[in-house]
Design an enzyme around this catalytic site. Structure first.
Site, PDB file in Angstrom:
ATOM      1  N   ALA A  72       3.525   5.123  -3.805  1.00 12.02           N
ATOM      2  CA  ALA A  72       4.861   4.869  -4.363  1.00 12.02           C
ATOM      3  C   ALA A  72       5.147   3.360  -4.414  1.00 12.02           C
ATOM      4  CB  ALA A  72       5.926   5.588  -3.541  1.00 12.02           C
ATOM      5  N   CYS A  86      -2.347   9.730   7.664  1.00 10.66           N
ATOM      6  CA  CYS A  86      -2.020   8.500   6.938  1.00 10.66           C
ATOM      7  C   CYS A  86      -0.506   8.258   6.914  1.00 10.66           C
ATOM      8  CB  CYS A  86      -2.620   8.538   5.528  1.00 10.66           C
ATOM      9  SG  CYS A  86      -2.799   6.892   4.793  1.00 10.66           S
ATOM     10  N   ARG A 107       0.839  -1.197   0.000  1.00  9.93           N
ATOM     11  CA  ARG A 107       0.000   0.000   0.000  1.00  9.93           C
ATOM     12  C   ARG A 107       0.878   1.252   0.000  1.00  9.93           C
ATOM     13  NH1 ARG A 107       1.036   1.945   4.249  1.00  9.93           N
ATOM     14  NH2 ARG A 107      -0.031   3.797   3.499  1.00  9.93           N
ATOM     15  N   GLY A 108       0.180   2.395  -0.245  1.00 11.61           N
ATOM     16  CA  GLY A 108       0.918   3.653  -0.412  1.00 11.61           C
ATOM     17  C   GLY A 108       1.258   3.756  -1.891  1.00 11.61           C
ATOM     18  N   ASP A 151      -2.875  10.520  -3.380  1.00 11.28           N
ATOM     19  CA  ASP A 151      -3.002   9.335  -4.234  1.00 11.28           C
ATOM     20  C   ASP A 151      -3.182   9.726  -5.677  1.00 11.28           C
ATOM     21  OD1 ASP A 151      -3.486   8.010  -1.550  1.00 11.28           O
ATOM     22  OD2 ASP A 151      -3.303   6.375  -2.994  1.00 11.28           O
TER      23      ASP A 151
HETATM   24  C1  RUB Z   1      -2.255   5.917   1.465  1.00 14.17           C
HETATM   25  C2  RUB Z   1      -2.393   7.393   1.322  1.00 14.17           C
HETATM   26  C3  RUB Z   1      -1.122   8.163   1.190  1.00 14.17           C
HETATM   27  C4  RUB Z   1      -0.792   8.316  -0.265  1.00 14.17           C
HETATM   28  C5  RUB Z   1       0.587   8.913  -0.486  1.00 14.17           C
HETATM   29  O1  RUB Z   1      -3.512   5.268   1.397  1.00 14.17           O
HETATM   30  O2  RUB Z   1      -3.462   7.966   1.247  1.00 14.17           O
HETATM   31  O3  RUB Z   1      -1.246   9.446   1.745  1.00 14.17           O
HETATM   32  O4  RUB Z   1      -0.829   7.043  -0.886  1.00 14.17           O
HETATM   33  O5  RUB Z   1       1.573   7.972  -0.217  1.00 14.17           O
HETATM   34  P1  RUB Z   1      -3.587   3.649   1.499  1.00 14.17           P
HETATM   35  P2  RUB Z   1       3.068   8.092  -0.801  1.00 14.17           P
HETATM   36  O6  RUB Z   1      -3.012   3.279   2.831  1.00 14.17           O
HETATM   37  O7  RUB Z   1      -5.056   3.365   1.380  1.00 14.17           O
HETATM   38  O8  RUB Z   1      -2.780   3.092   0.332  1.00 14.17           O
HETATM   39  O9  RUB Z   1       3.527   9.499  -0.487  1.00 14.17           O
HETATM   40  O10 RUB Z   1       3.841   7.050  -0.055  1.00 14.17           O
HETATM   41  O11 RUB Z   1       3.026   7.865  -2.245  1.00 14.17           O
END
Ligand code: RUB
Length: 316
Positions: free
Chosen positions: A25, A130, A22-23, A199
């Site tokens: 990236a 988050c 998840r996340g 996202d």
């Molecule tokens: C994760 C989320 C993060 C973004 C940015 O949601 O909302 O703020 O994905 O992440 P989930 P990054 O837990 O539902 O995937 O900066 O790591 O790309």
């Protein structure tokens, strides 16, 4: 399950769907890795069969999480890089494109971190929501520059990704105050910046991020606390240039309540949207690896990066 799609690709798609991965990236990185595996392991005998397998693998990955634009952007990058007339040429170019995407991802995060760190001063306190690796990259760069920071971290129900953020900030030597989501407004007077990830970012500068971001941003505006969104350019949503809207993922109610808990409450309807939309007027700056932008001007960068939108490369 498509038999031409490699089992590891199905495995990665499942892990993205269940949020083992998840996340944005990590999702993008894993999607590029999955296509690389498909290309390496394919036993297609003709170029057409190879291309069809790659498209099928991309569709399998694409259908997992509708809101995370990093996923289709990774797939677009790799499939656009697939080039050649023989199976071997197609394989090699796909593998190279996936590798290049992942290298850029790594590099861009560090560049973005340096831009974000410029906004942070010694002694500043940030509030975050988050778990965003982009936000953490900004904090890490500031800490490397010798700045001392503190953080207020929202736990981020229902899945508590704020716990991951608290752990990472602790590893960076940043003291953390963990709060329940509804306590955010109470602490906004004590913080210098709200810093969140994204996202997806739409052409009008709206930011799609974990549910609760928009309420936080509205409260921050009311308190006069600047809201900074840290996001690499692969979060820009090309479809919004042509009027498409971003789907908001609805996740399973079991993330909110167990079946027993639900029954004990008289079986209410449970709604569990994963993301929300923060209008551009509540965002002070979007920090990317290409510099900092006011949300209203992000469309210029999108046109430069994506040009005119064409058919998606995984559509037959
Ligand atoms: C994760 C989320 C993060 C973004 C940015 O949601 O909302 O703020 O994905 O992440 P989930 P990054 O837990 O539902 O995937 O900066 O790591 O790309």
């Amino acid at each position: 399950m498509d038999p031409h799609v490699h089992p590891d690709v199905h495995h990665i798609a499942d892990d993205i769907g269940t949020m083992e991965i998840r996340g944005a990236a990590k999702i993008a990185d894993s999607a590029a890795t999955a296509l690389q595996i498909q290309a390496r392991e394919s036993d297609a005998e003709t170029p057409d069969a190879f291309r069809a397998e790659m498209r099928a693998a991309a569709r399998t990955l694409h259908d997992t999480r509708p809101t995370a634009v990093s996923l289709p952007n990774a797939l677009r990058y790799v499939l656009h890089g697939m080039d050649g007339v023989t199976v071997e040429q197609l394989r090699e170019s796909s593998v190279v494109a996936a590798e290049r995407f992942r290298e850029r991802l790594d590099h861009a995060q560090a560049d973005l971190g340096l831009v974000g760190a410029n906004r942070l001063k010694d002694g500043d306190c940030i509030m975050t929501h988050c778990h965003s690796t982009a936000v953490l990259a900004c904090v890490e760069a500031a800490v490397d520059q010798g700045k001392e920071l503190t953080a207020v971290v929202k736990e981020t129900r229902p899945r508590n990704q704020g716990h991951i953020t608290a752990e990472r900030l602790h590893e960076l030597g940043v003291p953390v105050t963990l709060i329940v989501d509804s306590a955010a407004r109470r602490y906004l007077n004590e913080v210098d910046h709200v810093m969140v990830g994204a996202d997806s970012i739409a052409a009008d500068g709206s930011v799609i991020n974990k549910i609760g971001t928009s309420g936080l941003a509205v409260n921050a505006r009311d308190r006069g606390t600047p809201v900074v969104v840290a996001a690499q350019t692969f979060k820009l949503h090309p479809g919004t240039l042509t009027g498409h809207s971003v789907d908001i993922e609805m996740r399973d109610e079991s993330e909110v309540l167990s079946a027993e808990e639900k029954a004990a409450l008289g079986n209410p309807t449970v709604a569990n949207p994963a993301f929300d939309v923060t209008p551009p007027r509540y965002v002070d700056a979007i920090v990317t690896e290409r510099g900092q932008f006011p949300p209203e001007s992000i469309v210029m960068l999108m046109r430069e990066l994506f040009g005119e939108q064409t058919t998606e490369p995984w559509v037959e």
